[in-house]
Write a protein that holds these residues in place. Structure first.
Motif, short mmCIF file in Angstrom:
data_model
loop_
_atom_site.label_atom_id
_atom_site.label_comp_id
_atom_site.label_asym_id
_atom_site.label_seq_id
_atom_site.Cartn_x
_atom_site.Cartn_y
_atom_site.Cartn_z
N ALA A 20 44.30 50.67 45.47
CA ALA A 20 45.14 50.15 44.39
C ALA A 20 46.33 51.07 44.12
O ALA A 20 47.44 50.60 43.86
CB ALA A 20 44.32 49.95 43.12
N ALA A 21 46.11 52.38 44.17
CA ALA A 21 47.20 53.31 43.94
C ALA A 21 48.26 53.18 45.05
O ALA A 21 49.46 53.19 44.77
CB ALA A 21 46.67 54.73 43.86
N ALA A 22 47.80 53.06 46.29
CA ALA A 22 48.75 52.89 47.40
C ALA A 22 49.51 51.57 47.26
O ALA A 22 50.73 51.53 47.47
CB ALA A 22 48.00 52.92 48.73
N VAL A 52 51.79 44.89 38.72
CA VAL A 52 51.58 46.31 38.43
C VAL A 52 50.42 46.47 37.44
O VAL A 52 49.55 47.33 37.61
CB VAL A 52 52.86 46.97 37.89
CG1 VAL A 52 52.59 48.37 37.37
CG2 VAL A 52 53.93 47.00 38.97
N GLY A 53 50.39 45.62 36.42
CA GLY A 53 49.30 45.68 35.44
C GLY A 53 47.94 45.45 36.06
O GLY A 53 46.96 46.11 35.71
N SER A 54 47.87 44.54 37.01
CA SER A 54 46.60 44.28 37.70
C SER A 54 46.15 45.48 38.51
O SER A 54 44.97 45.83 38.54
CB SER A 54 46.74 43.07 38.62
OG SER A 54 46.89 41.90 37.86
N LEU A 55 47.10 46.12 39.17
CA LEU A 55 46.75 47.31 39.95
C LEU A 55 46.34 48.47 39.05
O LEU A 55 45.43 49.23 39.40
CB LEU A 55 47.92 47.68 40.86
CG LEU A 55 48.15 46.68 41.99
CD1 LEU A 55 49.49 46.91 42.66
CD2 LEU A 55 47.02 46.71 42.99
N VAL A 56 46.98 48.59 37.91
CA VAL A 56 46.56 49.61 36.94
C VAL A 56 45.14 49.31 36.47
O VAL A 56 44.32 50.21 36.33
CB VAL A 56 47.55 49.68 35.75
CG1 VAL A 56 46.99 50.53 34.62
CG2 VAL A 56 48.90 50.24 36.21
N THR A 61 39.62 50.77 36.11
CA THR A 61 38.23 50.35 36.29
C THR A 61 37.51 51.27 37.27
O THR A 61 36.36 51.68 37.03
CB THR A 61 38.15 48.89 36.78
OG1 THR A 61 38.81 48.06 35.82
CG2 THR A 61 36.72 48.44 36.93
N GLY A 62 38.16 51.62 38.36
CA GLY A 62 37.57 52.56 39.31
C GLY A 62 37.28 53.90 38.66
O GLY A 62 36.22 54.49 38.88
N ALA A 142 33.14 44.36 40.38
CA ALA A 142 33.53 44.68 41.76
C ALA A 142 34.24 43.50 42.42
O ALA A 142 35.23 43.67 43.13
CB ALA A 142 32.31 45.10 42.57
N ALA A 143 33.74 42.30 42.18
CA ALA A 143 34.40 41.11 42.72
C ALA A 143 35.81 40.99 42.15
O ALA A 143 36.76 40.69 42.88
CB ALA A 143 33.58 39.86 42.39
N GLY A 144 35.96 41.25 40.85
CA GLY A 144 37.28 41.23 40.23
C GLY A 144 38.21 42.25 40.84
O GLY A 144 39.40 41.98 41.08
N VAL A 145 37.69 43.43 41.12
CA VAL A 145 38.49 44.49 41.72
C VAL A 145 39.01 44.03 43.09
O VAL A 145 40.21 44.14 43.38
CB VAL A 145 37.67 45.79 41.85
CG1 VAL A 145 38.32 46.78 42.80
CG2 VAL A 145 37.47 46.43 40.47
#
Length: 165
Positions: A20-22, A52-56, A61-62, A142-145
């Motif tokens: 997600a960071a990448a 961007v909000g989704s990746l944050v 969450t991680g 995890a599925a959401g991630v």
């Protein structure tokens, strides 16, 4: 040492945070390279913000999954709080698409299920963690991630390639 609801999820969390960071970096580069086009198209800034909000959300969450020894109910509340801003950003993006799209209904019919598919597992998993305090809810989170990483890759594609067509 007692097992907690996050036992065994460390490698998954680290992998998803890295991915997600990448991807967030890629999205930020895409935004900066195509900023004129993004600003010129109505609603695209909201879509970029939602991506961007989704990746944050995935990174947060991680990180929450990596906190040692926390009870399931606490993790559930944290995930529920973390998903709220992403829901707001996707809602704003949906409103902009509906208002500014020539094919508003088609856009909503496509984007609403995609947004729900990403964010609903976070919310349901969080509620399950709060109610049951077992690791069952983590499977939904995890599925959401994973679904959010996929959805964000699609947004990155739009912001990098489709915008120039």
């Amino acid at each position: 040492m007692d097992e907690t609801v996050t036992t065994g999820w460390g490698d998954f969390a680290v992998a998803m945070v890295g991915a997600a960071a990448a991807l967030a970096g890629l999205v930020m580069v895409a935004i900066s390279v195509n900023i004129r086009e993004i600003l010129a198209l109505p609603g695209l800034t909201a879509r970029a913000a939602a991506a961007v909000g989704s990746l944050v959300l995935v990174v947060v969450t991680g990180g929450l999954l990596l906190v040692p020894g926390q009870p399931g109910a606490v993790l559930g509340v944290e995930v529920l709080v973390a998903v709220a801003p992403a829901v707001v950003l996707h809602t704003i993006s949906l409103r902009h698409r509906a208002r500014n799209s020539a094919s508003g209904r088609f856009s909503l019919a496509l984007y609403l299920p995609l947004a729900a598919l990403q964010l609903l597992p976070f919310a349901l998993g969080a509620v399950l963690l709060i109610v049951t305090s077992t690791s069952t809810g983590i499977y939904l989170v995890a599925a959401g991630v994973i679904l959010t990483v996929i959805g964000s890759m699609l947004d990155a594609w739009v912001l990098m390639v489709e915008i120039l067509r």
